[in-house]
Design a protein around this motif. Structure first.
Motif, PDB file in Angstrom:
ATOM      1  N   PHE A   1       0.835  -1.221  -0.058  1.00 14.27           N
ATOM      2  CA  PHE A   1       0.004   0.031  -0.113  1.00 14.27           C
ATOM      3  C   PHE A   1       0.697   1.300   0.216  1.00 14.27           C
ATOM      4  CE2 PHE A   1      -3.142   2.937   2.661  1.00 14.27           C
ATOM      5  CZ  PHE A   1      -3.740   3.304   1.357  1.00 14.27           C
ATOM      6  N   VAL A   2       1.972   1.270   0.910  1.00 17.57           N
ATOM      7  CA  VAL A   2       2.835   2.434   0.626  1.00 17.57           C
ATOM      8  C   VAL A   2       3.383   2.725  -0.680  1.00 17.57           C
ATOM      9  CG1 VAL A   2       5.005   3.105   1.649  1.00 17.57           C
ATOM     10  CG2 VAL A   2       3.470   2.151   3.232  1.00 17.57           C
ATOM     11  N   ALA A   3       3.835   1.623  -1.206  1.00 18.49           N
ATOM     12  CA  ALA A   3       4.632   1.894  -2.494  1.00 18.49           C
ATOM     13  C   ALA A   3       3.467   2.362  -3.379  1.00 18.49           C
ATOM     14  CB  ALA A   3       4.955   0.223  -3.209  1.00 18.49           C
ATOM     15  N   THR A   4       2.403   1.840  -3.150  1.00 18.40           N
ATOM     16  CA  THR A   4       1.238   2.565  -4.460  1.00 18.40           C
ATOM     17  C   THR A   4       1.134   3.851  -4.143  1.00 18.40           C
ATOM     18  OG1 THR A   4      -0.719   1.921  -3.230  1.00 18.40           O
ATOM     19  CG2 THR A   4       0.185   0.402  -4.652  1.00 18.40           C
ATOM     20  N   LEU A   5       1.209   4.377  -2.985  1.00 17.37           N
ATOM     21  CA  LEU A   5       0.792   5.739  -2.644  1.00 17.37           C
ATOM     22  C   LEU A   5       1.753   6.763  -3.292  1.00 17.37           C
ATOM     23  CD1 LEU A   5      -0.289   5.595   1.124  1.00 17.37           C
ATOM     24  CD2 LEU A   5      -1.726   5.906  -0.856  1.00 17.37           C
ATOM     25  N   PHE A   6       3.111   6.213  -3.300  1.00 15.95           N
ATOM     26  CA  PHE A   6       4.010   7.279  -4.177  1.00 15.95           C
ATOM     27  C   PHE A   6       3.689   7.167  -5.615  1.00 15.95           C
ATOM     28  CE2 PHE A   6       6.742   5.602  -0.623  1.00 15.95           C
ATOM     29  CZ  PHE A   6       7.113   6.783  -0.145  1.00 15.95           C
ATOM     30  N   VAL A   7       3.233   6.225  -6.184  1.00 15.82           N
ATOM     31  CA  VAL A   7       2.537   6.271  -7.473  1.00 15.82           C
ATOM     32  C   VAL A   7       1.784   7.326  -7.690  1.00 15.82           C
ATOM     33  CG1 VAL A   7       1.949   5.087  -9.469  1.00 15.82           C
ATOM     34  CG2 VAL A   7       3.456   4.059  -7.936  1.00 15.82           C
ATOM     35  N   VAL A   8       0.644   7.266  -6.914  1.00 16.54           N
ATOM     36  CA  VAL A   8      -0.545   8.363  -6.962  1.00 16.54           C
ATOM     37  C   VAL A   8      -0.037   9.616  -6.723  1.00 16.54           C
ATOM     38  CG1 VAL A   8      -2.729   8.944  -5.899  1.00 16.54           C
ATOM     39  CG2 VAL A   8      -2.112   6.597  -6.126  1.00 16.54           C
ATOM     40  N   SER A   9       0.985   9.844  -5.677  1.00 15.67           N
ATOM     41  CA  SER A   9       1.578  11.042  -5.545  1.00 15.67           C
ATOM     42  C   SER A   9       2.236  11.730  -6.447  1.00 15.67           C
ATOM     43  CB  SER A   9       2.512  10.934  -4.161  1.00 15.67           C
ATOM     44  OG  SER A   9       3.187  12.383  -3.798  1.00 15.67           O
ATOM     45  N   GLU A  10       2.978  10.964  -7.233  1.00 17.08           N
ATOM     46  CA  GLU A  10       3.833  11.078  -8.580  1.00 17.08           C
ATOM     47  C   GLU A  10       2.955  11.630  -9.594  1.00 17.08           C
ATOM     48  OE1 GLU A  10       6.807  11.706 -11.372  1.00 17.08           O
ATOM     49  OE2 GLU A  10       6.618  11.715  -9.350  1.00 17.08           O
ATOM     50  N   ALA A  11       1.698  11.095  -9.673  1.00 18.99           N
ATOM     51  CA  ALA A  11       0.739  11.464 -10.755  1.00 18.99           C
ATOM     52  C   ALA A  11       0.330  12.904 -10.494  1.00 18.99           C
ATOM     53  CB  ALA A  11      -0.494  10.457 -10.846  1.00 18.99           C
ATOM     54  N   LEU A  12      -0.057  13.129  -9.308  1.00 19.82           N
ATOM     55  CA  LEU A  12      -0.673  14.335  -8.998  1.00 19.82           C
ATOM     56  C   LEU A  12       0.392  15.288  -8.884  1.00 19.82           C
ATOM     57  CD1 LEU A  12      -2.448  13.309  -5.704  1.00 19.82           C
ATOM     58  CD2 LEU A  12      -3.595  13.983  -8.007  1.00 19.82           C
TER      59      LEU A  12
ATOM     60  N   LEU B   1      -4.247   4.781 -17.856  1.00 22.32           N
ATOM     61  CA  LEU B   1      -4.902   5.794 -18.555  1.00 22.32           C
ATOM     62  C   LEU B   1      -3.907   6.662 -19.024  1.00 22.32           C
ATOM     63  CD1 LEU B   1      -7.335   6.706 -15.885  1.00 22.32           C
ATOM     64  CD2 LEU B   1      -8.073   5.957 -17.816  1.00 22.32           C
ATOM     65  N   ARG B   2      -2.577   6.220 -18.994  1.00 22.89           N
ATOM     66  CA  ARG B   2      -1.446   7.064 -19.610  1.00 22.89           C
ATOM     67  C   ARG B   2      -1.095   8.199 -18.943  1.00 22.89           C
ATOM     68  NH1 ARG B   2       0.040   4.792 -24.581  1.00 22.89           N
ATOM     69  NH2 ARG B   2      -1.561   3.425 -25.498  1.00 22.89           N
ATOM     70  N   VAL B   3      -1.334   8.131 -17.652  1.00 23.05           N
ATOM     71  CA  VAL B   3      -1.022   9.200 -16.942  1.00 23.05           C
ATOM     72  C   VAL B   3       0.622   9.242 -16.578  1.00 23.05           C
ATOM     73  CG1 VAL B   3      -1.373  10.743 -14.644  1.00 23.05           C
ATOM     74  CG2 VAL B   3      -3.286   9.906 -15.758  1.00 23.05           C
ATOM     75  N   LEU B   4       0.982   8.157 -16.338  1.00 23.37           N
ATOM     76  CA  LEU B   4       2.298   7.884 -16.213  1.00 23.37           C
ATOM     77  C   LEU B   4       2.504   6.560 -16.850  1.00 23.37           C
ATOM     78  CD1 LEU B   4       2.377   7.792 -11.910  1.00 23.37           C
ATOM     79  CD2 LEU B   4       3.032   9.488 -13.449  1.00 23.37           C
ATOM     80  N   THR B   5       3.943   6.628 -17.377  1.00 21.91           N
ATOM     81  CA  THR B   5       4.409   5.585 -17.969  1.00 21.91           C
ATOM     82  C   THR B   5       4.789   4.444 -16.701  1.00 21.91           C
ATOM     83  OG1 THR B   5       6.672   6.177 -17.879  1.00 21.91           O
ATOM     84  CG2 THR B   5       5.349   6.945 -19.874  1.00 21.91           C
ATOM     85  N   PRO B   6       5.060   3.003 -17.056  1.00 21.22           N
ATOM     86  CA  PRO B   6       5.682   2.156 -16.102  1.00 21.22           C
ATOM     87  C   PRO B   6       6.858   2.432 -15.844  1.00 21.22           C
ATOM     88  CG  PRO B   6       4.691   0.880 -17.986  1.00 21.22           C
ATOM     89  CD  PRO B   6       4.578   2.440 -18.421  1.00 21.22           C
ATOM     90  N   VAL B   7       7.923   2.994 -16.495  1.00 27.60           N
ATOM     91  CA  VAL B   7       9.124   3.580 -15.746  1.00 27.60           C
ATOM     92  C   VAL B   7       9.009   4.607 -14.801  1.00 27.60           C
ATOM     93  CG1 VAL B   7      11.163   4.631 -16.392  1.00 27.60           C
ATOM     94  CG2 VAL B   7      10.333   3.114 -17.935  1.00 27.60           C
ATOM     95  N   GLN B   8       8.186   5.551 -15.126  1.00 27.96           N
ATOM     96  CA  GLN B   8       7.823   6.743 -14.148  1.00 27.96           C
ATOM     97  C   GLN B   8       7.124   6.151 -12.927  1.00 27.96           C
ATOM     98  OE1 GLN B   8       5.243   9.060 -17.026  1.00 27.96           O
ATOM     99  NE2 GLN B   8       6.175  10.943 -16.037  1.00 27.96           N
ATOM    100  N   SER B   9       6.238   5.067 -12.962  1.00 31.99           N
ATOM    101  CA  SER B   9       5.812   4.692 -11.605  1.00 31.99           C
ATOM    102  C   SER B   9       6.924   3.934 -10.934  1.00 31.99           C
ATOM    103  CB  SER B   9       4.681   3.584 -12.047  1.00 31.99           C
ATOM    104  OG  SER B   9       3.586   4.126 -12.887  1.00 31.99           O
ATOM    105  N   TYR B  10       7.675   3.214 -11.550  1.00 32.30           N
ATOM    106  CA  TYR B  10       8.688   2.526 -10.727  1.00 32.30           C
ATOM    107  C   TYR B  10       9.613   3.551 -10.134  1.00 32.30           C
ATOM    108  CZ  TYR B  10       7.084  -1.713 -13.290  1.00 32.30           C
ATOM    109  OH  TYR B  10       6.388  -2.718 -13.812  1.00 32.30           O
ATOM    110  N   ARG B  11      10.194   4.671 -10.813  1.00 28.67           N
ATOM    111  CA  ARG B  11      10.881   5.578 -10.333  1.00 28.67           C
ATOM    112  C   ARG B  11      10.412   6.555  -9.200  1.00 28.67           C
ATOM    113  NH1 ARG B  11      13.874   7.791 -15.997  1.00 28.67           N
ATOM    114  NH2 ARG B  11      15.052   5.968 -16.388  1.00 28.67           N
ATOM    115  N   SER B  12       9.084   6.569  -9.290  1.00 27.79           N
ATOM    116  CA  SER B  12       8.295   7.393  -8.282  1.00 27.79           C
ATOM    117  C   SER B  12       8.176   6.712  -6.866  1.00 27.79           C
ATOM    118  CB  SER B  12       6.819   7.630  -8.627  1.00 27.79           C
ATOM    119  OG  SER B  12       5.928   6.358  -8.601  1.00 27.79           O
ATOM    120  N   ILE B  13       8.430   5.469  -6.978  1.00 26.68           N
ATOM    121  CA  ILE B  13       8.558   4.785  -5.360  1.00 26.68           C
ATOM    122  C   ILE B  13       9.854   5.020  -4.467  1.00 26.68           C
ATOM    123  CG2 ILE B  13       8.484   2.372  -4.152  1.00 26.68           C
ATOM    124  CD1 ILE B  13       6.647   1.696  -6.633  1.00 26.68           C
TER     125      ILE B  13
END
Length: 519
Positions: free
Chosen positions: A58-69, A362-374
């Motif tokens: 859950f903590v890891a996913t929150l970093f992805v949501v934060s990066e999107a915002l 939804l193409r807000v983030l790429t997979p690479v962006q998601s991994y790097r945001s954590i």
């Protein structure tokens, strides 16, 4: 050797490593897990169980949501819109900054909220004629208080909620934290407004973040462009780059209006030593400056190689654009996640995974962006320290520590025991990560609650409050460190305002929390 002794030795070594600041946090946490297995305290499955724990996911996913915002400009828009309309009066600015930081940290994380708002606060301070030192520490402290407004505010909230459930009670609701978070935020703002003028220094900063709101104007002056030239928008922007030594661009003839060899970018201006290149001089040499225009993705893709050196990070420029591409989708995904968490339809880890996956689909983030945001340091820290909590329970070390704490307070009331737990947490929290502190103290608090025959809920909620009260040093939290240079603070500045806030958090944890979650 007695497993209890081994566990306590591993704990002592971990604390020493944390305090040394010489060993990376993640390595310390991994070392704890490995040591517990090597010594036979835990089997392999128990030693590595933290890496599959739902709270860690859950903590890891929150970093992805934060990066999107953040990357889509939602944070920048809110900061510029709200703070920009707060006027220039000190009291009103402190209230608005405190409230906005608190709300941001509840959903974006403390570190994300502070990082996003620092440039805005610095600009507002300049316009109001106030030194940034009067506003930036309140920003960091208010964000810490705001982390108690929702389950997603900090990893500590997730940990104590899971610990409460594991102890046979129940997890805390998503907005249940606001019952204690609101008084903390209100008290923090009142203390900052009332005492900040005298307890905060008034210094001019030597290192200020750039005011990206004036970036376009700076470029127009630098390259003598018309005032109506559109340089930065939601879908496209500009990049200022310098031709690198040994670049394949050397010897290429470029002039304004041409496209780059890739065909993705347009050359707006070319300069050498501050003078425009024209005619026969427009043959690139190492050190020449180019101003390029194109879609944000194309700018990042075409400037990431060794041929050019980027003057200002494109990702940072893009984040400064209010409500950029994908902002509405980010807000919608956040809203859905909050509904899922608030209603409890699915477990928090599943809600987070749904949100993170949706942002990629939804193409807000790429997979690479998601991994790097954590923040993998945070993830590994929690995952590696969870087995230590398990070892504390399995070996009886938690019982021993709890009994020692109860003997120290003389078997007094639950309130005194709660006070002792909170003081221990606050002391450790100024020295090492508050996440690590809570993982160490939580099993002890659970045993104390059981020994006293009272509910574990007030102990867990008070533990979260105490963990958030890391105000006395600039190294207590990353947010405290972030404002150190922009605010021209010194190490000894933090405790002056931090001490009354710490006392307030202690009062709330010990006296107020049991009123909402009775013993």
């Amino acid at each position: 050797m007695d497993p209890v002794v081994v566990t306590l030795v591993i704990l002592a070594l971990a604390i020493a490593a944390f305090l040394s600041n010489r060993v990376p946090l993640g390595i310390v946490a991994i070392g704890v897990s490995v040591a517990l297995w090597l010594t036979g305290v835990l089997d392999l499955q128990q030693a590595l169980a933290g890496f599959g724990d739902p709270s860690v996911v859950f903590v890891a996913t929150l970093f992805v949501v934060s990066e999107a915002l953040d990357s889509t400009g939602v944070t920048a828009w809110a900061g510029q819109f709200v703070i920009g309309r707060a006027g220039t009066k000190r009291t009103r600015l402190l209230v608005v900054i405190g409230a906005l930081a608190a709300v941001f940290s509840a959903f974006v994380s403390v570190n994300g909220a502070v990082a996003a708002l620092i440039p805005v606060v610095v600009v507002v301070a300049a316009r109001a004629g106030l030194p940034p030192s009067q506003l930036l520490m309140p920003l960091a402290f208010s964000a810490s208080a705001g982390s108690m407004l929702a389950l997603t505010g900090t990893p500590v909230n997730i940990i104590v909620s899971q610990q409460a459930a594991d102890a046979g009670s129940r997890p805390f609701g998503f907005f249940e934290f606001a019952l204690v978070g609101l008084p903390l935020v209100l008290g923090t703002v009142v203390i900052v407004v009332a005492l900040g003028r005298w307890l905060l220094p008034s210094r001019s900063a030597t290192a200020l973040p750039r005011d990206l709101t004036a970036y376009a104007s700076t470029l127009r002056r630098q390259y003598a462009l018309p005032d109506d030239t559109e340089l930065i928008g939601t879908r496209a922007g500009v990049a200022e780059v310098v031709v690198a030594p040994r670049s394949e661009l050397i010897g290429l003839r470029l002039f304004p209006g041409m496209t780059t060899p890739s065909g993705d970018l347009v050359v707006i201006a070319v300069q050498r030593s501050g003078e425009a290149l024209t005619g026969d001089d427009a043959v690139l040499q190492a050190g020449d400056t180019l101003l390029l225009s194109g879609e944000w993705e194309a700018l990042e893709r075409n400037t990431s190689g060794p041929d050019v050196l980027v003057v200002d990070r494109i990702a940072g420029l893009r984040r400064s654009v209010p409500l950029g591409v994908g902002a509405k989708r980010s807000i919608a995904v956040l809203a859905v996640m909050v509904v899922l968490l608030a209603t409890g339809i699915v477990p928090p880890a599943i809600a987070g995974l749904i949100a993170a996956s949706a942002l990629v689909l939804l193409r807000v983030l790429t997979p690479v962006q998601s991994y790097r945001s954590i923040s993998w340091t945070t993830v590994v820290l929690i995952a590696g320290m969870i087995p230590l909590s398990t070892a504390f329970v399995e070996t009886g070390a938690a019982d021993l520590a709890a009994q020692g704490l109860l003997d120290l307070v003389g078997g007094a009331s639950p309130t005194i025991a709660l006070l002792a737990v909170c003081v221990l947490t606050m002391v450790l929290g100024q020295l090492i990560s508050n996440t690590a502190t809570v993982l160490i103290v939580a099993p002890i608090a659970v045993v104390i609650a059981d020994a006293l025959g009272v509910s574990v809920l007030p102990f867990m909620m008070a533990l979260s409050v105490a963990g958030a009260a890391a105000f006395l040093t600039p190294v207590a939290t990353p947010a405290n460190t972030m404002v150190l240079d922009p605010g021209a603070y010194r190490f000894g500045d933090y405790w002056k305002l931090g001490l009354p806030l710490l006392v307030w958090f202690l009062v709330v944890a010990v006296l107020y929390v049991p009123l909402i979650w009775p013993f």
